[in-house]
Design an enzyme around this catalytic site. Structure first.
Site, PDB file in Angstrom:
ATOM      1  CB  THR A   1      -0.949   0.021   1.210  1.00 41.37           C
ATOM      2  OG1 THR A   1      -0.183   0.097   2.413  1.00 41.37           O
ATOM      3  CG2 THR A   1      -1.835  -1.224   1.232  1.00 41.37           C
ATOM      4  N   GLY A   2       0.448   2.270  -0.691  1.00 40.95           N
ATOM      5  CA  GLY A   2       1.285   3.446  -0.830  1.00 40.95           C
ATOM      6  C   GLY A   2       2.554   3.139  -1.604  1.00 40.95           C
ATOM      7  N   GLY A   3       2.435   2.301  -2.612  1.00 43.29           N
ATOM      8  CA  GLY A   3       3.601   1.853  -3.364  1.00 43.29           C
ATOM      9  C   GLY A   3       3.958   2.721  -4.551  1.00 43.29           C
TER      10      GLY A   3
ATOM     11  CE1 TYR B   1       3.472   9.536  10.789  1.00 43.55           C
ATOM     12  CE2 TYR B   1       5.370   9.768  12.244  1.00 43.55           C
ATOM     13  CZ  TYR B   1       4.813   9.327  11.053  1.00 43.55           C
ATOM     14  OH  TYR B   1       5.597   8.662  10.134  1.00 43.55           O
TER      15      TYR B   1
ATOM     16  N   GLY C   1       8.230   7.021  -2.728  1.00 44.44           N
ATOM     17  CA  GLY C   1       8.989   6.889  -1.494  1.00 44.44           C
ATOM     18  C   GLY C   1       9.371   5.465  -1.142  1.00 44.44           C
ATOM     19  CB  ILE C   2       9.368   3.733   2.154  1.00 48.49           C
ATOM     20  CG1 ILE C   2      10.380   4.634   2.873  1.00 48.49           C
ATOM     21  CG2 ILE C   2       9.462   2.299   2.674  1.00 48.49           C
ATOM     22  CD1 ILE C   2      10.086   4.837   4.345  1.00 48.49           C
ATOM     23  N   GLY C   3       7.512   2.919  -0.291  1.00 50.12           N
ATOM     24  CA  GLY C   3       6.692   1.905  -0.943  1.00 50.12           C
ATOM     25  C   GLY C   3       7.170   1.590  -2.348  1.00 50.12           C
TER      26      GLY C   3
END
Length: 258
Positions: A11-13, A149, A16-18
């Site tokens: 998810t969120g790929g 957060y 950034g990191i994803g």
């Protein structure tokens, strides 16, 4: 190849990191589904990732969108071996002036939706699968102005341990990666002026024992470890990939020169 024949969801790929993790997974032999909310960045990501990637525009906080997502993944992949629940947002919630809607949205995106993403994926998960949740050093540090957060990321750690207890009979491993300050687009998002963003970057680098921000690829390598058989006896851990800021909190240049 460490992930030959594996099928993964990130998810969120789309950035950034994803995205870095999706690229590494594919290099190691996996087929990868990525999600995001921005169609333009999803299209760009898939174009770069190649034929072993598929993208789905989905809001992980929406239960109907999640159901539709896993229906499509089931039709495309049949089953899953890896989930990297990476999607998340940052935000300021200073005590005394925090907006309740902002606070609740951070919890909803970073914690609630992670749980229900994993729950929705369960019918597709093979026994022996690996689930990796993305946390943050902020879940362990007392960073001012980041209560929501911090709570969401500390909650991810506790949630992972509970889920691991439930899924261990299926030999499904559930672990957490906790990045420190990493060079990703999140640093330039929102209303933070570029000069202020540069100042924050310098401050984090000086506070980190290794003296720099991390790279997205460095987090991806840690996620690969947790996703692969290299970590076959690793369960319920929180792996800090942070240049030492949690383990040696006064080891950075800021403190050494004080």
């Amino acid at each position: 190849m460490k992930l030959e024949g594996k099928k993964a969801l990130i998810t969120g790929g789309n950035s950034g990191i994803g995205f870095a993790t999706a690229r590494l997974f594919i290099h190691e032999g996996a087929e990868v589904a990525i999600t995001g909310r921005d169609q333009k960045t999803l299209d760009a990501a898939v174009k770069e990732l190649g034929l072993k990637a598929v993208a789905y525009r989905a809001d992980v906080t929406d239960s109907n969108a999640r159901a539709d997502l896993f229906s499509k993944i089931g039709q495309r992949f049949g089953s899953l071996d890896i989930i990297f629940a990476n999607a998340g947002i940052a935000g300021a919630t200073p005590i005394g002036s925090a907006d309740e809607a902002v606070f609740e949205n951070i919890i909803r995106v970073n914690l609630t939706s992670v749980f229900f993403t994993v729950q929705a994926a369960l019918p597709l998960l093979n026994d022996g699968s690996s689930i990796i949740l993305n946390s943050s050093v902020i879940g362990s540090l007392g960073s001012p102005g980041r209560a929501a957060y911090a709570a969401s990321k500390a909650g991810v750690r506790g949630m992972a341990r509970a889920i691991a207890s439930e899924l261990s009979p299926r030999n499904i491993r559930v672990n957490v990666v906790a990045p420190g300050a990493i060079k990703t687009p999140i640093w330039s998002r929102g209303s933070t002026p570029p000069k202020k963003a540069d100042e924050l970057t310098a401050e984090w680098a000086a506070a980190t024992p290794l003296g720099r921000l991390g790279e997205a690829d460095e987090i991806a390598k840690a996620v690969l470890f947790l996703a692969s058989d290299d970590s076959s006896y690793v369960q319920s851990v929180e792996l800090f990939v942070d240049g030492g800021i949690v383990g040696s909190p006064i080891g950075g240049a800021t403190f050494r020169s004080a």
